[in-house]
Design a protein around this motif. Structure first.
Motif, PDB file in Angstrom:
ATOM      1  N   ALA A  92       6.508  -7.864  -1.985  1.00  0.00           N
ATOM      2  CA  ALA A  92       5.478  -7.968  -0.942  1.00  0.00           C
ATOM      3  C   ALA A  92       4.569  -9.164  -1.183  1.00  0.00           C
ATOM      4  N   SER A  93       4.258  -9.433  -2.449  1.00  0.00           N
ATOM      5  CA  SER A  93       3.405 -10.583  -2.759  1.00  0.00           C
ATOM      6  C   SER A  93       4.093 -11.892  -2.388  1.00  0.00           C
ATOM      7  N   ALA A  94       5.393 -11.967  -2.661  1.00  0.00           N
ATOM      8  CA  ALA A  94       6.137 -13.171  -2.299  1.00  0.00           C
ATOM      9  C   ALA A  94       6.164 -13.353  -0.781  1.00  0.00           C
ATOM     10  N   ALA A  95       6.399 -12.251  -0.056  1.00  0.00           N
ATOM     11  CA  ALA A  95       6.418 -12.321   1.406  1.00  0.00           C
ATOM     12  C   ALA A  95       5.051 -12.711   1.954  1.00  0.00           C
TER      13      ALA A  95
ATOM     14  N   GLY B 162       8.724   2.498  -8.235  1.00  0.00           N
ATOM     15  CA  GLY B 162       8.964   1.395  -7.311  1.00  0.00           C
ATOM     16  C   GLY B 162       7.761   0.530  -7.048  1.00  0.00           C
ATOM     17  N   ARG B 163       6.630   0.878  -7.648  1.00  0.00           N
ATOM     18  CA  ARG B 163       5.405   0.152  -7.335  1.00  0.00           C
ATOM     19  C   ARG B 163       5.492  -1.324  -7.719  1.00  0.00           C
TER      20      ARG B 163
ATOM     21  N   ALA C   2       0.824  -1.205   0.000  1.00  0.00           N
ATOM     22  CA  ALA C   2       0.000   0.000   0.000  1.00  0.00           C
ATOM     23  C   ALA C   2       0.856   1.253   0.000  1.00  0.00           C
ATOM     24  N   GLY C   3       1.971   1.220   0.728  1.00  0.00           N
ATOM     25  CA  GLY C   3       2.855   2.378   0.783  1.00  0.00           C
ATOM     26  C   GLY C   3       3.561   2.659  -0.519  1.00  0.00           C
TER      27      GLY C   3
END
Length: 334
Positions: free
Chosen positions: A60-63, A52-53, A44-45
């Motif tokens: 983030a998706s992998a995490a 950088g999106r 979201a940030g």
């Protein structure tokens, strides 16, 4: 992007090291929801950042993918409902008492009010620098007339059904109470349910990994983590071996001192099933059950073999008498 990469590295390291390296117990205590909350916040940030999106979203998706199974969310609660318990269903109450009857509250009336057929109680000991056994069995028998009682170390099993046999999976080879307290952490009782049915109930309290009363700057803090880890391993192995050799109906319940985010929870024997989908809450947690304190961790669990049907499963508050919520199950065998 750097923060997302660091978090993904942390989650990956956690999957590799949790349950394998005793030092990692310090990390194991993080609240499990962070494994989903952090990657969602990172994604979201990054939305306002055009450049950088995409890389942040990938990291983030992998995490999130790796961490979601560790987060403790009980998604089936959104569509699963409790079953009506049939006549003759067995009510089991499991609770870490946080030092037996130590707060002066209505301890025995509280237990009696559960109207359970089987009670699995942990921490049958006094609070003090040195664990001391409680000698209160006469009062317990008076509170539950006609019930059978089995005791091993700090574990007490109280059953309306006759107990065919009872024994700790690991027996203390030392003389005295302290040896029993440190070694006898899983009490098996075989209950005669009648009609030729026997239910093996394992009352469990695994050693806690960290002592919050010790300073991390002292050697005792680190020795405690290492020693507690060394005590947990044999208990897990003893449970796996006994469950593997026991082909009858099984219930294992108690304080595992293990959260959904710890890899240790994957050490539960594979033939046992987790009925958590029946819990009526999206984020089930049992610790800490104190007013004004966050309840972020689930430490208490129950597992059954496939031939035990769980009709109802819920947690309940201790009324301030313990830092753990209790577990209550209604189940049937055969």
């Amino acid at each position: 992007m750097a923060t997302a990469a660091v978090w993904l590295t942390f989650v990956t390291a956690h999957l590799v090291l949790s349950g394998q390296w005793w030092v990692w117990h310090l990390v194991d205590v993080v609240p499990p929801p962070l494994f989903t909350v952090v990657p969602l916040l990172l994604a979201a940030g990054a939305v306002p950042s055009r450049g950088g999106r995409r890389p942040v979203a990938i990291l983030a998706s992998a995490a999130l993918l790796f961490g979601a199974p560790l987060s403790g969310w009980n998604v089936p609660a959104l569509w699963t409902s409790q079953h009506a318990s049939p006549p003759g269903a067995v009510t089991v109450f499991s609770w870490n008492t946080e030092y037996w009857d130590s707060d002066g509250g209505p301890f025995y009336p509280f237990l009696q009010g559960q109207r359970a057929d089987v009670y699995l109680l942990q921490e049958y000991l006094n609070d003090g620098d040195v664990p001391t056994p409680v000698h209160d069995l006469d009062r317990l028998r008076a509170a539950f007339p006609g019930y059978a009682i089995a005791v091993a170390g700090e574990l007490v099993t109280v059953s309306r059904f006759p107990i065919r046999q009872a024994f700790p999976l690991i027996r203390s080879t030392e003389n005295g109470w302290l040896g029993e307290f440190e070694r006898e952490k899983i009490l098996r009782t075989d209950l005669d349910l009648g009609g030729g049915r026997t239910l093996s109930v394992y009352n469990l309290h695994l050693p806690v990994q960290i002592s919050p009363g010790l300073s991390p700057f002292g050697g005792a803090f680190w020795r405690t983590i290492r020693d507690q880890d060394a005590q947990r391993g044999p208990q897990w192995r003893a449970l796996a071996a006994d469950v593997d050799g026991n082909r009858g109906p099984i219930l294992v319940a108690g304080d595992f001192n293990t959260t959904p985010g710890m890899e240790d929870i994957r050490k539960v024997p594979s033939r046992l099933r987790d009925p958590s989908g029946l819990l009526p809450t999206v984020y089930p947690a049992t610790y800490r059950d104190r007013a004004g304190l966050p309840r972020w961790w689930r430490l208490d669990w129950a597992f059954t073999s496939a031939d035990v049907r769980v009709h109802e499963y819920r947690f309940g508050g201790s009324g301030g008498q313990s830092d753990h919520r209790y577990q209550l199950l209604r189940l049937s065998v055969g």
